[in-house]
Design a protein around this motif. Structure first.
Motif, PDB file in Angstrom:
ATOM      1  N   UNK A  73       0.815  -1.221   0.000  1.00 47.57           N
ATOM      2  CA  UNK A  73       0.000   0.000   0.000  1.00 47.57           C
ATOM      3  C   UNK A  73       0.847   1.271   0.000  1.00 47.57           C
ATOM      4  N   UNK A  74       1.900   1.275   0.849  1.00 46.80           N
ATOM      5  CA  UNK A  74       2.754   2.461   0.912  1.00 46.80           C
ATOM      6  C   UNK A  74       3.509   2.663  -0.399  1.00 46.80           C
ATOM      7  N   UNK A  75       3.901   1.560  -1.041  1.00 46.87           N
ATOM      8  CA  UNK A  75       4.607   1.676  -2.317  1.00 46.87           C
ATOM      9  C   UNK A  75       3.720   2.344  -3.343  1.00 46.87           C
ATOM     10  N   UNK A  76       2.438   1.927  -3.364  1.00 45.32           N
ATOM     11  CA  UNK A  76       1.498   2.534  -4.315  1.00 45.32           C
ATOM     12  C   UNK A  76       1.371   4.015  -4.039  1.00 45.32           C
ATOM     13  N   UNK A  77       1.305   4.358  -2.738  1.00 48.25           N
ATOM     14  CA  UNK A  77       1.010   5.730  -2.385  1.00 48.25           C
ATOM     15  C   UNK A  77       2.194   6.671  -2.615  1.00 48.25           C
ATOM     16  N   UNK A  78       3.396   6.224  -2.177  1.00 48.70           N
ATOM     17  CA  UNK A  78       4.526   7.160  -2.197  1.00 48.70           C
ATOM     18  C   UNK A  78       5.448   6.954  -3.385  1.00 48.70           C
ATOM     19  N   UNK A  79       5.416   5.764  -3.975  1.00 51.07           N
ATOM     20  CA  UNK A  79       6.212   5.508  -5.160  1.00 51.07           C
ATOM     21  C   UNK A  79       7.701   5.647  -4.918  1.00 51.07           C
ATOM     22  N   UNK A  80       8.416   5.992  -5.979  1.00 52.20           N
ATOM     23  CA  UNK A  80       9.871   6.055  -5.905  1.00 52.20           C
ATOM     24  C   UNK A  80      10.330   7.292  -5.133  1.00 52.20           C
ATOM     25  N   UNK A  81       9.483   8.319  -5.062  1.00 54.01           N
ATOM     26  CA  UNK A  81       9.850   9.549  -4.354  1.00 54.01           C
ATOM     27  C   UNK A  81      10.194   9.253  -2.900  1.00 54.01           C
ATOM     28  N   UNK A  82       9.664   8.139  -2.359  1.00 54.98           N
ATOM     29  CA  UNK A  82       9.947   7.705  -0.993  1.00 54.98           C
ATOM     30  C   UNK A  82      11.449   7.519  -0.781  1.00 54.98           C
ATOM     31  N   UNK A  83      12.121   7.024  -1.809  1.00 51.39           N
ATOM     32  CA  UNK A  83      13.549   6.720  -1.672  1.00 51.39           C
ATOM     33  C   UNK A  83      14.404   7.975  -1.702  1.00 51.39           C
TER      34      UNK A  83
END
Lengths: 362, 309
Positions: A73-83
């Protein structure tokens, strides 16, 4: 399998003779064929062990799947910008782990460098019989070397030293953290202050040490990784074929010429593998770092600045995290899993290959 | 490199040149490096003894019977102990042992005896090595997803599951090695007498390999008892005993297990950053008990291994 057993039994002429008298021997309860119940029990037992062996593989798959599912779920929400994000603010629901990735790599690489130098020295010291030779020399000087009571002493002391070094790995990480807070930080604080005053213009000493920070964390990390490196490198050095060893000394090399020019290059793959395995341990180390690294969201080149790591972020934020933050933490866990998995698989593969090559040379 | 006969008349080398003298740079370099490695080795042992010394001095001074049997104190309160954390640790390590030891040993039997070179065995061995390198906190994340998220509460069984993931590869890999070390003639004698493979395993291999297997189990228990990170995700911590009715430290009903559970390692972590002296002293006492236990189990395991060898 049954056929195999029969073949094995007949391969040995004595066994063949036994089998011929099987009927006679069965009266005494030995050398008879298994009963139907025993055969059934055997099948069942073997299937159970097969299933359990498979379940180990399944467990790894399950762990990967579970962590991935939690992070999805978090991957969908924040995507690559998370990294690449630099902020971790649960109140505004903005999450980024660039400082944590940076801090993880910084502390791991620094700790690993220290641990490699020290660990390799320990490995050489333990594998080349320095201690035994030294103790023997002392005993000889005292005229005791050949007394029965002291004969075994050099080897015994060396075995003892090996155990003591391995005990470094047995102390729980949380105890190292406690030790770091109350011993390492107070000890290095004056040194760090001096470095900052004199060499503050260098980027590595540009901030004062306020307490926890990268340097104390890396030092404690080095101590924790050291046993891994020294144990695996010692095995690699011990596996150097004796003929190479003897040839080097036969050519008139001094002890250290032989070590540097022959033993270390021969064991290089194994030593390198030990360093990669140590790197894997350093990346995943949690408690000591959570207690010593300072847990602040900054990217600084300074050794004396506080920082944060992925594992420390997980340990520190999770107990008080709300639902949204837990999702983001699971994403961070997945990143950590991916990094450590790659590093560990690489290390295992290198060590296995090194072992296989050297065993072949023997 | 031709087989030229050695000239008889060649003068013997100067005896003095052959003698090891520190005036030769080569010999001096070797000498200095030897001492340097020795020094570094001693240096690496300093932390170990520093840790042990500090534990004895600071932990020993606050160690008492009350510390081992009472509940953790609130902030600013005097006294107190970590009795519930001891019970919690024992309970969770027991759960983890019950899961990982049978599984590890039976899988090791398969790897060592039934199909040592098969594709399954190679894959299982690789999986076990991957598990060895799994950061302990990720075992906690896994158990959190599997148990905590499903049952809806932090609990001792969740902690046990997380610890069992960490214990399994240690038990498995050491047990495999121990079973492989059983002499082939013993196995073959049993087969020759008509024993089924199962009988060979249960009557010959496992009893003979028992010391080695126990070593692995003890190392695994020592590791699990000291783990903190996975418990933060699964058992959390608790200030209370496991049950409301006396004797309070024993869980009475299955429901008693399904609460956050205290452990010594988490207590050390929580109290180490506490501003209150009493809690910090308790953290030291808990660390002393933890390290004594872990080192004792570890040394027992190694002694067992030595006796076998």
């Amino acid at each position: 399998m049954r056929v195999q057993l029969a073949v094995r039994a007949h391969a040995n002429p004595d066994d063949g003779a036994d089998a011929a008298h099987g009927v006679a021997a069965s009266e005494h309860g030995v050398g008879r064929a298994p009963t139907a119940r025993e055969v059934a029990a055997d099948r069942a037992f073997r299937s159970v062990t097969l299933a359990l062996a498979w379940s180990v593989i399944l467990l790894v798959v399950l762990i990967l799947g579970e962590i991935f599912a939690q992070a999805l779920p978090a991957m969908r929400q924040y995507g690559v910008a998370f990294l690449t994000g630099r902020e971790w603010d649960p109140n505004r629901a903005t999450f980024g782990i660039l400082p944590q990735i940076y801090g993880t790599l910084y502390t791991s690489i620094l700790g690993l460098t220290i641990a490699t130098v020290l660990g390799l020295a320990v490995a050489i010291f333990l594998s080349e019989g320095f201690l035994a030779a030294g103790v023997f020399a002392v005993l000889k000087a005292a005229g005791l070397a050949y007394r029965p009571r002291f004969e075994a002493l050099p080897e015994r002391l060396e075995a003892l030293l090996r155990i003591v070094v391995e005990l470094l790995a047995a102390i729980p990480s949380v105890v190292y953290g406690l030790w770091g807070i109350f011993v390492v930080i107070p000890t290095i604080r004056p040194i760090a202050g001096w470095l900052h005053d004199r060499l503050g213009w260098m980027p590595w000493f540009s901030t004062p040490l306020s307490g926890p920070g990268i340097l104390p964390a890396s030092l404690v990390l080095a101590i924790m990784v050291l046993p891994t490196i020294s144990a695996v490198s010692r095995d690699a050095l011990a596996r150097v074929p004796p003929k190479l060893r003897e040839a080097a000394f036969g050519l008139g090399a001094t002890r250290w010429e032989a070590i540097l020019a022959v033993f270390i290059p021969t064991a290089a793959t194994g030593i390198f593998g030990s360093i990669v395995l140590g790197f894997g341990r350093a990346l995943g180390e949690t408690m000591a770092l959570a207690m010593l690294v300072g847990n602040s969201n900054v990217i600084s080149a300074s050794l004396l600045s506080p920082a944060d790591t992925l594992a420390a972020l997980l340990a520190n934020s999770f107990p008080e995290a709300g639902k949204i933050e837990v999702g983001a933490l699971m994403y961070a866990a997945l990143v950590l899993l991916a990094i450590t998995l790659v590093v560990n698989a690489l290390g295992t593969w290198i060590v296995q290959r090194a072992t296989a090559t050297l065993e072949g040379q023997r | 490199m031709n087989a030229r006969p050695l000239a008889r008349e060649a003068a013997l080398p100067d005896q003095g040149e052959l003698e090891r003298s520190l005036r030769h740079p080569r010999a001096l370099f070797s000498f200095v490096m030897s001492w340097l490695t020795g020094l570094v080795t001693v240096l690496t042992l300093v932390p170990l003894f520093s840790v042990l010394w500090l534990l004895v001095v600071r932990g020993g001074s606050s160690l008492s019977l009350a510390v081992l049997s009472e509940l953790p104190p609130a902030a600013l309160m005097p006294g107190g102990g970590f009795g519930n954390a001891i019970v919690g640790t024992i309970l969770m390590v027991a759960i983890a042992t019950a899961i990982s030891v049978p599984m590890g040993i039976l899988a090791a039997v398969f790897l060592a005896d039934f199909a040592p070179d098969g594709r399954t065995a190679i894959a299982v061995r690789f999986a076990a090595k991957v598990l060895t390198g799994l950061p302990s906190i990720l075992a906690g994340v896994f158990a959190y997803g599997l148990v905590v998220a499903t049952t809806g509460t932090f609990s001792a069984p969740a902690g046990g599951v997380a610890l069992s993931v960490l214990m399994l590869p240690i038990v498995l890999l050491t047990a495999e090695e121990a079973i492989r070390a059983v002499p082939a003639r013993m196995r073959e004698a049993a087969i020759g007498m008509g024993a089924t493979p199962t009988q060979v395993v249960l009557r010959i291999l496992l009893p003979t390999a028992l010391p080695g297997i126990l070593t692995g189990v003890m190392l695994a228990i020592a590791r699990a008892a000291g783990e903190t990170a996975p418990l933060l995700f699964t058992a959390l911590f608790s200030e209370y005993w496991m049950s409301d009715t006396s004797p309070e430290f024993l869980p009475k009903a299955p429901g008693d297990l399904m609460h956050p559970t205290a452990s010594r390692a988490v207590l050390i972590y929580n109290f180490s950053s506490s501003p209150f002296d009493n809690q910090i002293e308790l953290a030291w006492a808990a660390a002393l008990v933890l390290v004594v236990l872990v080192l004792a189990v570890n040394l027992c395991g190694q002694a067992l291994a030595r006796r076998r060898a």
